[in-house]
Scaffold this motif. Sequence first.
Motif, PDB file in Angstrom:
ATOM      1  N   ALA A 159     -46.255  17.515   7.373  1.00  0.00           N
ATOM      2  CA  ALA A 159     -46.617  18.368   6.240  1.00  0.00           C
ATOM      3  C   ALA A 159     -45.974  17.830   4.959  1.00  0.00           C
ATOM      4  O   ALA A 159     -46.626  17.775   3.911  1.00  0.00           O
ATOM      5  CB  ALA A 159     -46.191  19.805   6.501  1.00  0.00           C
ATOM      6  N   GLY A 160     -44.715  17.396   5.039  1.00  0.00           N
ATOM      7  CA  GLY A 160     -44.041  16.838   3.871  1.00  0.00           C
ATOM      8  C   GLY A 160     -44.724  15.568   3.382  1.00  0.00           C
ATOM      9  O   GLY A 160     -44.886  15.348   2.180  1.00  0.00           O
ATOM     10  N   LEU A 161     -45.139  14.719   4.344  1.00  0.00           N
ATOM     11  CA  LEU A 161     -45.836  13.485   3.986  1.00  0.00           C
ATOM     12  C   LEU A 161     -47.136  13.787   3.264  1.00  0.00           C
ATOM     13  O   LEU A 161     -47.452  13.176   2.235  1.00  0.00           O
ATOM     14  CB  LEU A 161     -46.152  12.679   5.257  1.00  0.00           C
ATOM     15  CG  LEU A 161     -45.076  11.717   5.753  1.00  0.00           C
ATOM     16  CD1 LEU A 161     -45.491  11.104   7.079  1.00  0.00           C
ATOM     17  CD2 LEU A 161     -44.858  10.620   4.717  1.00  0.00           C
ATOM     18  N   VAL A 162     -47.891  14.751   3.813  1.00  0.00           N
ATOM     19  CA  VAL A 162     -49.189  15.092   3.213  1.00  0.00           C
ATOM     20  C   VAL A 162     -48.984  15.625   1.799  1.00  0.00           C
ATOM     21  O   VAL A 162     -49.640  15.179   0.850  1.00  0.00           O
ATOM     22  CB  VAL A 162     -49.927  16.140   4.085  1.00  0.00           C
ATOM     23  CG1 VAL A 162     -51.150  16.676   3.350  1.00  0.00           C
ATOM     24  CG2 VAL A 162     -50.326  15.522   5.418  1.00  0.00           C
ATOM     25  N   ILE A 163     -48.030  16.563   1.652  1.00  0.00           N
ATOM     26  CA  ILE A 163     -47.784  17.139   0.326  1.00  0.00           C
ATOM     27  C   ILE A 163     -47.331  16.046  -0.649  1.00  0.00           C
ATOM     28  O   ILE A 163     -47.746  16.007  -1.808  1.00  0.00           O
ATOM     29  CB  ILE A 163     -46.752  18.279   0.413  1.00  0.00           C
ATOM     30  CG1 ILE A 163     -47.352  19.453   1.192  1.00  0.00           C
ATOM     31  CG2 ILE A 163     -46.326  18.744  -0.978  1.00  0.00           C
ATOM     32  CD1 ILE A 163     -46.390  20.557   1.525  1.00  0.00           C
TER      33      ILE A 163
END
Lengths: 76, 329
Positions: free
Chosen positions: B157-161
């Motif tokens: 999720a952090g990577l996507v954001i």
Amino acid sequence: MQIKVLGTGCANCRSTVALIDQAAQAKGIAIEITKVEDLKDIMSYGVMSTPAVVVDGKVVHAGGIPSRDKIDAWLK
Amino acid sequence: MGLVAWIAAYAALEPFADTALALCGLTRQTRLGEAVHFFIYDTPKVLLLLTGIVFVMGVIHTFIAPERTRALLSGRRLGIGNVMAATLGIITPFCSCSAVPLFIGFLSAGVPLGVTFSFLIAAPMVNEIALALLFGLFGWKVAALYLALGLAVAITAGLVIGRLGMEEHLEDWVRAMQGTQSAAFDPAKPCWDKRLASGLAHVESIVGKVWHYILLGIAVGAAIHGYVPEDFMASIMGKDAPWWSLPAAVAIGVPMYSNAAGIIPIVEALLGKGAALGTVLAFMMSVIALSLPEMIILRKVLKPRLIATFASVVAAGILLVGYVFNALL
């Protein structure tokens, strides 16, 4: 003596204020305690965890309720 | 000393429960006996495990202050930074009431937005209380899976954001603070007496706060263990439930707010009644990781689009984990 408690208003912040009040009364020291709840103001002290305590403009504690020993040490 | 007592107590659990049961004139062959045995065996076991793990974490916290984590993450790039952030999220002391100061503190010291989110997602979701309780009640495999999947969700999720480049959806005053502070950190080095004392203090505050949830959870579990038919929930939340049962569980869980200990009674009840493990863990993650009160606090620093992105990316990750889990097991 000016003491500020920084925190967005969680239960820990209120207990911190109460604890400092108690300690000061027990020692008979006059303090002026204020709560700082605005995020921008809190961040201007550069702390990352709350509750944090500022004594006479200096951050002396951050994160969690301070112990009574610690509080007593500030009130000298 | 403490360690020896702890191990001895742990080893004595099973005989203790058997003896106590015999003293009540019950046997495990009856339903009541089975339920009572479950309760008097599991309660001390879970409390012992929790005490042990929380103590160790309390000591670890004296090594890793949020300021140190920030210094470690400052200037890291996406990728390795997200992995580090999620992992540090487990061991850094974290309280949901300081999530926002932490968020700004990270950004202002030059920790990238996506890396900051990985930390912010992992810290509440994958914590020692959740792991200790899962370990105590459902075994180490469930705890290890929760750990691995929780980290996976936080990292992804952090990577996507981070990839979406949403810095402009930070509130303007927060954006102005990005990269303005130095992450320099001069750690205080307490002696071992102090470290152990803070481990004990951690046990006192955490176990003191959550023990009644645990008793409730185990009581629910014990009642189910003895009485409720095992496949009660199987048709709605079991493995052969319709495809929408998992999204529904996550949708119910997202606005709900509870800490790891409070959710355990529900998890215990659902699992005991035949709900699928993936669905239940996804539900638990969505309750702990995302909540309406948290969104409202985050609104002070994030614009609505970034909040919506954050919530949907995390929810999607949790859904994926649930489906994968149900498919594999």
